[in-house]
Design a protein around this motif. Sequence first.
Motif, PDB file in Angstrom:
ATOM      1  N   THR A 315       8.398   7.055  -5.953  1.00 20.49           N
ATOM      2  CA  THR A 315       7.505   5.909  -5.754  1.00 20.49           C
ATOM      3  C   THR A 315       6.860   5.971  -4.369  1.00 20.49           C
ATOM      4  O   THR A 315       7.498   6.348  -3.386  1.00 20.49           O
ATOM      5  N   ARG A 316       5.588   5.598  -4.315  1.00 15.35           N
ATOM      6  CA  ARG A 316       4.892   5.347  -3.065  1.00 15.35           C
ATOM      7  C   ARG A 316       4.040   4.082  -3.240  1.00 15.35           C
ATOM      8  O   ARG A 316       3.539   3.815  -4.342  1.00 15.35           O
ATOM      9  N   ARG A 318       0.591   1.905  -3.029  1.00 18.97           N
ATOM     10  CA  ARG A 318      -0.816   2.255  -3.100  1.00 18.97           C
ATOM     11  C   ARG A 318      -1.459   2.101  -1.734  1.00 18.97           C
ATOM     12  O   ARG A 318      -1.071   1.283  -0.916  1.00 18.97           O
ATOM     13  N   ASP A 325      -5.054   6.151  -0.361  1.00 16.44           N
ATOM     14  CA  ASP A 325      -4.452   6.250  -1.692  1.00 16.44           C
ATOM     15  C   ASP A 325      -4.258   7.707  -2.094  1.00 16.44           C
ATOM     16  O   ASP A 325      -3.196   8.098  -2.587  1.00 16.44           O
ATOM     17  N   SER A 329      -0.599   9.577  -2.631  1.00 22.97           N
ATOM     18  CA  SER A 329      -0.309  10.192  -3.926  1.00 22.97           C
ATOM     19  C   SER A 329       0.055  11.667  -3.756  1.00 22.97           C
ATOM     20  O   SER A 329       1.016  12.162  -4.368  1.00 22.97           O
ATOM     21  N   LEU A 332       3.477  12.035  -2.314  1.00 17.34           N
ATOM     22  CA  LEU A 332       4.534  11.797  -3.301  1.00 17.34           C
ATOM     23  C   LEU A 332       4.791  13.041  -4.130  1.00 17.34           C
ATOM     24  O   LEU A 332       5.940  13.460  -4.313  1.00 17.34           O
ATOM     25  N   LEU A 333       3.727  13.658  -4.645  1.00 16.12           N
ATOM     26  CA  LEU A 333       3.890  14.817  -5.520  1.00 16.12           C
ATOM     27  C   LEU A 333       4.409  16.053  -4.785  1.00 16.12           C
ATOM     28  O   LEU A 333       5.003  16.935  -5.394  1.00 16.12           O
ATOM     29  N   LEU A 370       1.392  12.054 -12.325  1.00 15.53           N
ATOM     30  CA  LEU A 370       1.295  10.855 -11.497  1.00 15.53           C
ATOM     31  C   LEU A 370       0.681   9.715 -12.304  1.00 15.53           C
ATOM     32  O   LEU A 370      -0.319   9.906 -12.997  1.00 15.53           O
ATOM     33  N   GLU A 371       1.295   8.531 -12.227  1.00 13.37           N
ATOM     34  CA  GLU A 371       0.708   7.321 -12.790  1.00 13.37           C
ATOM     35  C   GLU A 371       0.578   6.276 -11.690  1.00 13.37           C
ATOM     36  O   GLU A 371       1.521   6.060 -10.917  1.00 13.37           O
ATOM     37  N   GLN A 372      -0.584   5.624 -11.641  1.00 15.49           N
ATOM     38  CA  GLN A 372      -0.862   4.649 -10.604  1.00 15.49           C
ATOM     39  C   GLN A 372      -0.904   3.241 -11.186  1.00 15.49           C
ATOM     40  O   GLN A 372      -1.479   3.025 -12.253  1.00 15.49           O
ATOM     41  N   CYS A 377       2.556   3.841  -6.974  1.00 15.90           N
ATOM     42  CA  CYS A 377       2.339   4.962  -7.886  1.00 15.90           C
ATOM     43  C   CYS A 377       3.675   5.664  -8.106  1.00 15.90           C
ATOM     44  O   CYS A 377       4.570   5.606  -7.257  1.00 15.90           O
ATOM     45  N   HIS A 378       3.816   6.311  -9.277  1.00 21.78           N
ATOM     46  CA  HIS A 378       5.090   6.896  -9.682  1.00 21.78           C
ATOM     47  C   HIS A 378       4.895   8.321 -10.185  1.00 21.78           C
ATOM     48  O   HIS A 378       3.820   8.688 -10.669  1.00 21.78           O
TER      49      HIS A 378
END
Length: 496
Positions: A315-316, A318, A325, A329, A332-333, A370-372, A377-378
Amino acid sequence: MKVCPDRSRFIELAATCPRVPVVGERSVDSFNPAEAYHRLYGEAERSFLFESGKGPDETARYSFFGRANEKAISLRNNQFQIHNNGDRETVSLPASDALKRLNFEPGLDAIDHVDHFWGGWVGCLSYEMAHWFENIEPRVKDGLDLPLLFFFQVESLWVYDHRQAILKYIVALKIENDPESIHSQVKEELESGWREMDRFIEEVSNSAQNEIMPAPSLHSASLESNITQEEYERMVERAKTYIEEGDIYQANLAQRLSVKYESDPFPLYQRLRKVNPSPFSGYLKFDGLVLASSSPERLVKVVRDRVETRPIAGTRPRGKSEEEDVRLSAELLLNEKEKAEHLMLVDLERNDLGRICEHGSVHVTDLMFLEQYSHVCHIVSNIEGRLKPGVDVVDILAAVFPGGTITGCPKIRCMEIIDELEPSLRGPYSGSFGYIGFDRHLDLNIIIRTILVQSGRAHFHVGAGIVADSIPEKEWQETLDKAAAMIQALSGEPVG
């Protein structure tokens, strides 16, 4: 209105099937399932709305809503209550025996004119139901006097196909005697249901576009936690000690936030859905208890012999700008800690499905995409398998419940540590709600991003995944990042 099957096919199917769903459908553009649910069933004591606010077609195609018939089952204080046509019976049964009442009904393999949920059981399993599946002795601690489990039976419901803009009313009564009389009864129910829906559609078309109903203005400072920041950070340090000692690899630890809330809960759901549209959203009512959910996570889905789960871990928040953003993201990845945590939980879920699936059939169909969402975002993955012959609902729940993403790994030891460290029972949080079909359709979410309303109070939990190099202050902040959508829905702040 198109009706399927026709009378002759219904009679033919009724010779071998204990239920035959009859579908009355027609095209309805610009339909709002939430508004229709509230108008038709908002006053019902037991009712449901499951809708998808965001996501790919396979998760966001259908919305379902309706109300209960007279059958329900609940578990409270180690006693199962069986509700049937106004009668209530309290029984002492092993959990596995009581849960068998929720099993798929036999003899429905010939039903092929409906390819989605068309009736069955709708309800919720609280997190502490895991003690029944894993034989973990629960500690006595603060709770909210909630049922561990409740499900009610649904024999008629509305389904909206967002892709094709088709609204369906489905009636699936038990066929216990004369099929022709049942068919006549079903036909009357279809016509009655559509007359009521037509009145609603006409009222909406003749009125201005409905706005989201206002929620009371609740300042976020009035929220009360069941734990202080200092206490939470001590929990994190204790979990890290367990990790260092080799007991676990990762654990999810949560806090519960509460506030006075004496208004209609439905505007709260509308606001939450607007603030944080999610693919496994829903509104569930059962005897004075309301769950308003914008969950992004599926626990398990079954369609005949296919089963899938959809773990979320990583998780991060937004960004406040598009540039920020993108940076968050990407961070995170690329973060090795987040990737390792996610892959560990993917392996855990693969192992869970392996307990109920044919050898070699479990595979990861989508890995680490990634889903925002509105505030966070996750990282998400998707895992599928083919069920072994004879696997039933109890087997499925025992294998996958609760989801590993909200316990940690290894699951059972993490559950014991959560039970030790967290000061309160979780209740619905990190449990599941959804449907168990009469035929082999099942879909249950993981209850996160969800507000519970009962007895003039609103409650919600938020958690963080703790690993060896977790920084306690940052884990506390992650829980607050995840709380932002619920706080906005409760606070009355403008919803864009």
